[in-house]
Each structure stands twice: as C-alpha cells, then as structure tokens.
Design a protein around this motif. Structure first.
Motif, PDB file in Angstrom:
ATOM      1  N   LEU A 117      32.895  57.639 -16.179  1.00  0.00           N
ATOM      2  CA  LEU A 117      32.523  56.236 -16.002  1.00  0.00           C
ATOM      3  C   LEU A 117      31.026  56.157 -15.734  1.00  0.00           C
ATOM      4  CD1 LEU A 117      33.475  53.223 -15.537  1.00  0.00           C
ATOM      5  CD2 LEU A 117      33.541  53.800 -13.104  1.00  0.00           C
ATOM      6  N   LYS A 165      42.021  57.817 -15.369  1.00  0.00           N
ATOM      7  CA  LYS A 165      41.199  56.754 -15.954  1.00  0.00           C
ATOM      8  C   LYS A 165      40.344  56.108 -14.859  1.00  0.00           C
ATOM      9  CE  LYS A 165      40.123  53.507 -19.103  1.00  0.00           C
ATOM     10  NZ  LYS A 165      39.515  53.763 -20.413  1.00  0.00           N
ATOM     11  N   TRP A 167      37.584  53.380 -13.741  1.00  0.00           N
ATOM     12  CA  TRP A 167      37.211  52.050 -14.247  1.00  0.00           C
ATOM     13  C   TRP A 167      36.581  51.240 -13.134  1.00  0.00           C
ATOM     14  CZ3 TRP A 167      39.635  47.543 -12.333  1.00  0.00           C
ATOM     15  CH2 TRP A 167      40.744  47.785 -11.497  1.00  0.00           C
ATOM     16  N   GLN A 168      35.872  50.206 -13.532  1.00  0.00           N
ATOM     17  CA  GLN A 168      35.391  49.221 -12.566  1.00  0.00           C
ATOM     18  C   GLN A 168      35.378  47.864 -13.244  1.00  0.00           C
ATOM     19  OE1 GLN A 168      30.947  50.939 -13.221  1.00  0.00           O
ATOM     20  NE2 GLN A 168      31.245  49.961 -11.286  1.00  0.00           N
ATOM     21  N   ASP A 211      46.222  54.152 -20.526  1.00  0.00           N
ATOM     22  CA  ASP A 211      44.965  53.442 -20.735  1.00  0.00           C
ATOM     23  C   ASP A 211      45.057  52.135 -19.972  1.00  0.00           C
ATOM     24  OD1 ASP A 211      42.387  52.964 -21.543  1.00  0.00           O
ATOM     25  OD2 ASP A 211      42.829  52.803 -23.675  1.00  0.00           O
ATOM     26  N   SER A 214      40.709  46.538 -17.984  1.00  0.00           N
ATOM     27  CA  SER A 214      40.286  45.989 -16.694  1.00  0.00           C
ATOM     28  C   SER A 214      40.103  44.472 -16.743  1.00  0.00           C
ATOM     29  CB  SER A 214      38.996  46.661 -16.223  1.00  0.00           C
ATOM     30  OG  SER A 214      37.980  46.528 -17.190  1.00  0.00           O
TER      31      SER A 214
END
Length: 328
Positions: A117, A165, A167-168, A211, A214
C-alpha cells in the motif's frame, strides 16, 4: 448471457513452468511499451512485451524456487517479487538493469502473497506472513522498518494467514489490513493498535484469495469450496456476510476486482476464468481455454478503457490474454 464467451486475444507461451503470479504495467508512459510481469514455478520472472507478445527479459533472483507474487512499486522499473525461497526481492530494472537491490527474508514457509500500500510519495507499507505461523508482519519500505506484528488472541486458532489486503479509505486515513486465514475466517486489523477490529467466518475451508472495494466497503473471498463469499464492512467496522454465490466447481485460487469496480474475475481449479458483475455478482462469462488450474488473474492498468486487458496464468505453463472490456 447473450454473447458467447470470447476467445483469448492472444496467448503467451515460453515460461517453461506453471505461472503463479501476474502484474501489468501499461499506464500512459509513452513511449514505453505496455508490459506484463509473470512469476513462475521455476523461479523466473518474465517481462513480457505486449506489443511483440515475447519475453523482453527473464529475471532470476529466487534460487529457482517458485515465484508467487510480483508487483511494481511506483513505476515499472521498481519491481517487488516474492518466492518460495522465503525471500521478497526488490529489483531495479531501469536502463536495462536486472539486479536485486534489496531483499527481505520472511522466514515464512507458506505461500501467502504479501500486500503493498502506497502511504506517501516514495513510502509503502508491506504486509507479509511472518515466521510465527499465525502472525502477520507489516514493514515500511524502502526502509524495512517494522510497523507492527499482528498476533491473534490466545486460543483464537485462526491458523496460517493465507491472503492479505492492505487498504485505506483515502490518502492520510488510517491504513487497515484484511487477512484471510486457514480456518476460513477474514479478520480486519488496525495497524496502529495491532488489534483485530472484526472477525467473520465466511468459509468452511482456508481462504485462498480475497479482494476489497474500499469505496463500497465490500469485499469478496474464495476458498477450496464451491462458494464465493461477499461481505461488507459497516460504519462500526464490523464485517458482515452480504451474500454468497454457489459455484459449479470447487476451488478458487485468485480473485481480483477490476480497478473501475465494475467487474471481477476468479481463477478456478476447474481450469476456468469466471467474470462477474461486481454490483450484484451477476455471472457474465466463463472463459474456457486452459487445460489445468488457473493460479492467477490480473487486470491491466491501461489508461484507455478500450485497451484494457485481463491476463490469466495457469499450471499449463500458458498465460491467456483477454479483451473483455467491450463485451461487458
């Protein structure tokens, strides 16, 4: 479905081994030719020229042990690869170089792909399965500083992490990690506290791939069973099952949502690639070309939608390339 499934646009041959990992680099970097990176069971990473359909370069940095993850870090000349030699290698491919510039020894014996990320210009987080079987370690790159180690609570019995995974929600917001485990559960982790925010058992078998979207706060996971599980994240950051989809044949090795969030692809143990609409998980196509397990699926990052491609890598040593943008 009204349209018959398309044939591959073309097929890449010559890896000499099962293909486990794929990653496109096709942005609008004119005059650069669009390329596809593939990682194989024989330890080689091939850089495919998508204009000539041939290998431009073969990289050898994993002691002939299977490569199961390839990613670019901020441009096509900075490559990250992960192999069964328990190493994650960073490559510098600028000006025709083929050298490993740095590496991380994971001491992990599984085949859980690391997750990257971008958190700032030139700064990345990397999550990877750690030496202790149930743990996940998060490092900052390129410094390799440890950010946190995520350990399940005593007695949780999640088993090994199988897929990760990072994420943000937006730049500057808190990075989070979704991890799929051997016991069939998906766990959402807070990296700053090192604590699990939510856990959801969505499969009876190990989670092979997941997956996450977001923007819609919705994710999808597959396992060795005949079920795709779609789950969502509510405002309180609790994971909930949203719906499930029954497959004809068991076994999913890889799932990827296309960057425009319209469709997704699954890689099947039944040799088939399946395309679904992401909004309602409507089956759109079954792509039937390979003669063995499909290990990896990846969408291209072409800027022009009509040029976008899907690649699938299989145990049959072949990579099929599909143009499904126009069909769906």
């Amino acid at each position: 479905m009204a349209l018959p499934p398309p044939d591959p646009q073309f097929v890449l041959r010559g890896t000499g081994a099962a293909v486990h990992a794929l990653h496109f680099s096709c942005g609008d970097q004119e005059p650069d030719v669009p390329v596809l990176f593939s990682g194989s069971e024989n330890g080689l990473i091939h850089v495919w020229n998508l204009k000539t359909h041939r290998v431009d370069t073969a990289l050898d940095g994993h002691g002939r042990k299977s490569v199961y993850c390839v990613e670019t870090i901020g441009g096509r000349n900075r490559l990250l690869s992960q192999g069964r030699d328990q190493r994650i290698c960073l490559w510098d491919l600028a000006e025709g170089r083929t050298s490993v510039t740095d590496s991380v020894f994971t001491e992990n014996v599984g085949f859980c792909r690391c997750s990257l990320l971008k958190v700032a210009e030139g700064r990345w987080l990397m999550a990877m399965a750690a030496k202790a079987l149930e743990e996940v370690q998060v490092l900052e790159l390129p410094s390799k500083t440890s950010v946190c180690t995520l350990k399940p609570e005593v007695g949780a019995k999640l088993g090994m992490p199988m897929c990760l995974k990072l994420w943000q929600l937006g730049c500057g917001s808190q990075p989070l990690l979704l991890a799929g485990y051997e016991d069939g559960s998906v766990v959402l982790w807070n990296l700053s506290t090192g604590k699990a925010l939510s856990k959801l058992v969505c499969h009876q078998e190990p989670v092979m791939s997941l997956d996450f979207d977001s923007e819609k706060a919705k994710g999808i996971s597959g396992s060795s069973e005949k079920v795709l599980s779609i789950w969502s994240l509510n405002e309180q950051q609790n994971l909930q099952v949203y719906k499930t989809h029954k497959l004809v044949n068991a076994g999913i090795s890889d799932i990827t949502i296309r960057p425009d969030k319209k469709i997704l692809a699954t890689a099947g143990w039944d040799h088939r690639i399946r395309i679904f609409g992401w909004k309602k998980l409507k089956p759109l196509a079954v792509l039937d070309y390979h003669t063995a397990t499909v290990h990896s699926v990846s969408f291209s990052d072409h800027k022009n939608p009509s040029e976008r491609l899907l690649a699938a890598g299989s145990k049959d040593h072949r990579i099929s390339i599909w143009s499904i943008y126009t069909q769906t």
